[in-house]
Scaffold this active site. Structure first.
Site, short mmCIF file in Angstrom:
data_model
loop_
_atom_site.label_atom_id
_atom_site.label_comp_id
_atom_site.label_asym_id
_atom_site.label_seq_id
_atom_site.Cartn_x
_atom_site.Cartn_y
_atom_site.Cartn_z
N CYS A 51 -5.58 -0.21 8.60
CA CYS A 51 -4.44 0.11 9.43
C CYS A 51 -3.20 -0.47 8.77
O CYS A 51 -3.13 -0.56 7.56
CB CYS A 51 -4.63 -0.41 10.86
SG CYS A 51 -4.97 -2.17 10.96
N HIS A 87 -1.42 -21.57 -9.25
CA HIS A 87 -1.54 -20.25 -9.88
C HIS A 87 -0.61 -20.23 -11.10
O HIS A 87 0.60 -20.09 -10.97
CB HIS A 87 -1.14 -19.16 -8.88
CG HIS A 87 -1.43 -17.76 -9.31
ND1 HIS A 87 -0.76 -17.13 -10.32
CD2 HIS A 87 -2.36 -16.87 -8.87
CE1 HIS A 87 -1.22 -15.91 -10.48
NE2 HIS A 87 -2.20 -15.72 -9.60
#
Length: 620
Positions: free
Chosen positions: A26, A541
Site C-alpha cells: 500500500c 554506514h
C-alpha cells in the site's frame, strides 16, 4: 542496490521465498501473506534500519517501509523471483486464522493494487467541485468535461477494475473476471436499465427466466461475488478438461455461466446486500452521529497500525455507490490531523535537531494522508503524543459527525478531503462543520503535545563537551561532522531510520564508539550494526550507495556476535578507491532505537577525532 540489500534481509527474516503466499503493497508498507508466520522473525527484521515497523495483523505480515515502499516491493519481487500471478493469494491457499482476518486479507488484496489512482481520482473530483463553487469552471465547459471524465472513469468502470484485482486475489484468470465486470457496465445493459426505468417495466427475460435490471456501474459487491464464482468455476473446469481444451473452454464456461448468473441471481442479491449495508450504516449514524465521529476519530489510527482499516474501505465506497455520499470519511480526517498536530507539537517542542527534522517531515507527509512516519517515527515512540492525537481526533470527529458532514467522492483522509466535502448545491454549514472539526483536532493535538507531550529537559541546544559515560557515543572515525539533513540520501536525511550525524572521514578506519557487541554486518562490509552494553543500537554506514561496490574497498576485523571495547578496530576501507568510483564518503552514524531516548545531542564540533565524544543520549 540499497533496495536489493534490504529486500534480501526482508526475505531472510520472513522464511524465504518458499514461505510467501502473496505480496502486495500500500502507501507505506509491504503486505505479506505467509504460509507459516512462525518462520518469520519480526524482532530481527525490526533491527534493519530500512524497516520502520513490523506489524502482524489481519492475517498479514506487514513490513512498514515508508514512502519508497514501491521500490522495495519491486526489489523483493525481483530477489524472490515472484511472478505476477503470485502477487495475490489464491482462494485455495488459506493459511488459517479467523474469518475476520481472512476478510481483511481479501479486502486489502483486492483494493490495494489501485489505491493510489483511487485516491487521486477522488481528489480530482473534489478539486473540480471546488472550481465550480468558486466560479472558476462551468460544468458545461469542455475543460470541466474532460477533467470530470478523468476523475470519474475509475468509479464508473469500477466493476472492470475490481474484476481484475478480485480475479487475481481469488486465484483465477483476472482477464476473465475483468470481462465479467465489463459486461456489468456494458452500454447495452445500462440502456436496458434506463429503458426499464422509463417504461416502469424493471424485468426482462433470459431463456424465459425473469431478469431484473440494475445499473451496476460504480458498484462494488456484485463483481467481487461474481469473481469468486468465476474463479471457482474456472478451477473446476480446468481440472476436468483436457489440457488441449481448457485454455479456450474454461474461459468460455466461465463467461457463459457466470455473466447470466450474475444478472439473474448474484447481482440482485448483492445489490440488496449493498442497500442493507448502506441503510444499516445510515441508521446507526443517525442514532448519534457525534458519538460515531468520536469513536472513529479516536480509533482510526489504531486500526491503521494493525491494518484493520481495510474493513471500512468497502463500506465507504458502498455508501457512495448506493447513497451518493458518505459520512464516514469526513469523520476520519480529524483522526489524521490529530496525529499531524501531535507531530507538529513535537517539532515545536523538541530541541533536538534530528527529532525536529523527523517530526517536520512527518507533518508534511501527514497533511497528504500518510501518517505512518508521524505515528511510527514520532508519536507512538513518545507515547503521549500518540494518545493526545487520538483524543484530539475524537473531539474533532464528534464535531464533524454532529455537523452531518459528507463527502461526495471517494478518497483517503487528507487535506484535499475538504474539497470533497463541498455539497453539490454549494457551500453550507456541513462544510464549515467539517473544517472546524478538522482544524480543532490539529490545534488540540499540537497544543496538548506542546504542554505535556514530551519530557522536560533543561539541556541547552548548543553542543557541549561531556564526560564519556554509558550513554555517550564516541566518534568511530576522524573527519568533518555534518547534520543528517546535509547528506545526499533521502532515507537517512529524513531521520526515519533514527537520529544521529554524518561524518566525512579523513582516514580509513572505523573504531568502536563504545563497549558492546556486533549486532549485524552487511555482506558487503560497507555497514555495521552495533549494540552497546547499555542498550544503544548504532548503525555506521560508510559512504552513500557504497553497497554497489560489492565490498571491494572494505575489510572487516569483526564478525556478528563479537564483543569489543571502545576504541577497538572494526572496519577499514580504501577512501581513494571509493572516491575514484564516484561515491560520496559521507558516513551516517544513526541511533536506530532513537525512540527510546527523549534527547539525542551532538556533542562534537564541526570536526571530530576518532575516540572523542560525538553523541550523547538522555534516557526517559
Amino acid at each position: 542496490m540499497e533496495y536489493h540489500t534490504l529486500a534480501q534481509d526482508i526475505l531472510s527474516h520472513i522464511g524465504g521465498r518458499e514461505n510467501i503466499v502473496s505480496l502486495v503493497h500500500c502507501a507505506t508498507r509491504l503486505r505479506f501473506k505467509l504460509k507459516d508466520n512462525h518462520k518469520a522473525d519480526a524482532e530481527g527484521l525490526k533491527k534493519n534500519p530500512g524497516v520502520i515497523m513490523v506489524v502482524e495483523s489481519g492475517g498479514q505480515f506487514q513490513v512498514v517501509i515508508g514512502n519508497h515502499v514501491h521500490d522495495v516491493w519491486q526489489a523483493v519481487r525481483s530477489e524472490a523471483g515472484l511472478a505476477d500471478e503470485l502477487s495475490a493469494a489464491t482462494e485455495g491457499e488459506k493459511t488459517g486464522g479467523n474469518v475476520f482476518n481472512h476478510l481483511i486479507d481479501i479486502v486489502s488484496g483486492i483494493f490495494t493494487p489501485f489505491i493510489g489512482i483511487l485516491a487521486a481520482s477522488g481528489i480530482l473530483k473534489g478539486l473540480l467541485a471546488l472550481a465550480v463553487v468558486c466560479g472558476w469552471l462551468s460544468v458545461e465547459s469542455g475543460t470541466y468535461k474532460i477533467w470530470f471524465a478523468a476523475s470519474d472513469a475509475l468509479f464508473f468502470f469500477f466493476p472492470l477494475v475490481l474484476g481484475y484485482t478480485a480475479g487475481k486475489k481469488f486465484g483465477g484468470n483476472p482477464f476473465i473476471t475483468m470481462v465479467i465486470g465489463g459486461a456489468l457496465t456494458h452500454p447495452t445493459m445500462i440502456a436496458a436499465f434506463n429503458a426499464s426505468q422509463q417504461s416502469g417495466e424493471m424485468t426482462d427475460a433470459f431463456l424465459g427466466i425473469p431478469v431484473t435490471w440494475f445499473n451496476y456501474s460504480a458498484s462494488v459487491i456484485p463483481i467481487i461475488l461474481a469473481a469468486w464464482v468465476s474463479c471457482w468455476l474456472e478451477k473446476q473446469s480446468s481440472r476436468r478438461l483436457p489440457a488441449s481444451m481448457k485454455n479456450f473452454f474454461a474461459p468460455l464456461i466461465c463467461l457463459s455461466v457466470t455473466v447470466p448468473l450474475t444478472f439473474l441471481v448474484i447481482g440482485p442479491l448483492a445489490t440488496g446486500l449493498s442497500q442493507i449495508l448502506a441503510n444499516g450504516y445510515q441508521w446507526i449514524y443517525a442514532l448519534a452521529p457525534w458519538l460515531a465521529g468520536a469513536a472513529l476519530g479516536a480509533l482510526w489510527q489504531v486500526c491503521v497500525i494493525f491494518g484493520l482499516h481495510w474493513g471500512l474501505v468497502p463500506l465507504m465506497i458502498n455508501n457512495l455507490a448506493v447513497l451518493g455520499h458518505d459520512s464516514m470519511l469526513p469523520m476520519l480526517l480529524p483522526a489524521v490531523m490529530g496525529q499531524v498536530g501531535a507531530a507538529l507539537g513535537v517539532f515545536l517542542r523538541s530541541r533536538d535537531a534530528r527529532q525536529k527534522m523527523l517530526a517536520g517531515s512527518s507533518v508534511t507527509a501527514g497533511i497528504f494522508g500518510i501518517t505512518e512516519p508521524a505515528v511510527y517515527g514520532v508519536n507512538l515512540p513518545l507515547r503521549r503524543p500518540f494518545i493526545f492525537g487520538c483524543v484530539a481526533g475524537a473531539i474533532g470527529g464528534a464535531i464533524v459527525g454532529f455537523s452531518s458532514t459528507h463527502v461526495y467522492s471517494f478518497g483517503f483522509a487528507n487535506i484535499f478531503t475538504i474539497a470533497q466535502m463541498i455539497p453539490p448545491g454549494g457551500v453550507d454549514s456541513t462544510l464549515w462543520g467539517g473544517i472546524a472539526g478538522t482544524l480543532l483536532a490539529l490545534i488540540l493535538g499540537c497544543g496538548m503535545t506542546l504542554v505535556a507531550g514530551m519530557p522536560r529537559n533543561t539541556t541547552p541546544d548548543a553542543a557541549l563537551p561531556v564526560t564519556p559515560g554509558e550513554d555517550d557515543i564516541l566518534s568511530p572515525m576522524t573527519g568533518t561532522v555534518l547534520g543528517l539533513g546535509q547528506i545526499p540520501d533521502a532515507t537517512f536525511a529524513s531521520g526515519l531510520l533514527g537520529q544521529g550525524v554524518a561524518i566525512i572521514p579523513s582516514d580509513n578506519k572505523v573504531i568502536a564508539p563504545f563497549a558492546g557487541e556486533v549486532a549485524s554486518l552487511f555482506q558487503t562490509r560497507h555497514a555495521i550494526g552495533l549494540l552497546s552494553h547499555s542498550g544503544i543500537e548504532l548503525l555506521i554506514h560508510v559512504g552513500i550507495n557504497t553497497v554497489r561496490l560489492d565490498g571491494k574497498p572494505f575489510t572487516a576485523h569483526v564478525q556478528v556476535g563479537d564483543v569489543f571495547r571502545a576504541g577497538d578496530l572494526l572496519l577499514e576501507f580504501d577512501r581513494q578507491a571509493i572516491l575514484d568510483a564516484g561515491y560520496d564518503l559521507a558516513t551516517p552514524i544513526i541511533i536506530t532505537n532513537s525512540d527510546e531516548y527523549p534527547e539525542v545531542m551532538t556533542v562534537a564540533g564541526t570536526a571530530v577525532t576518532a575516540g572523542t565524544p560525538l553523541l550523547s543520549v538522555t534516557r526517559q
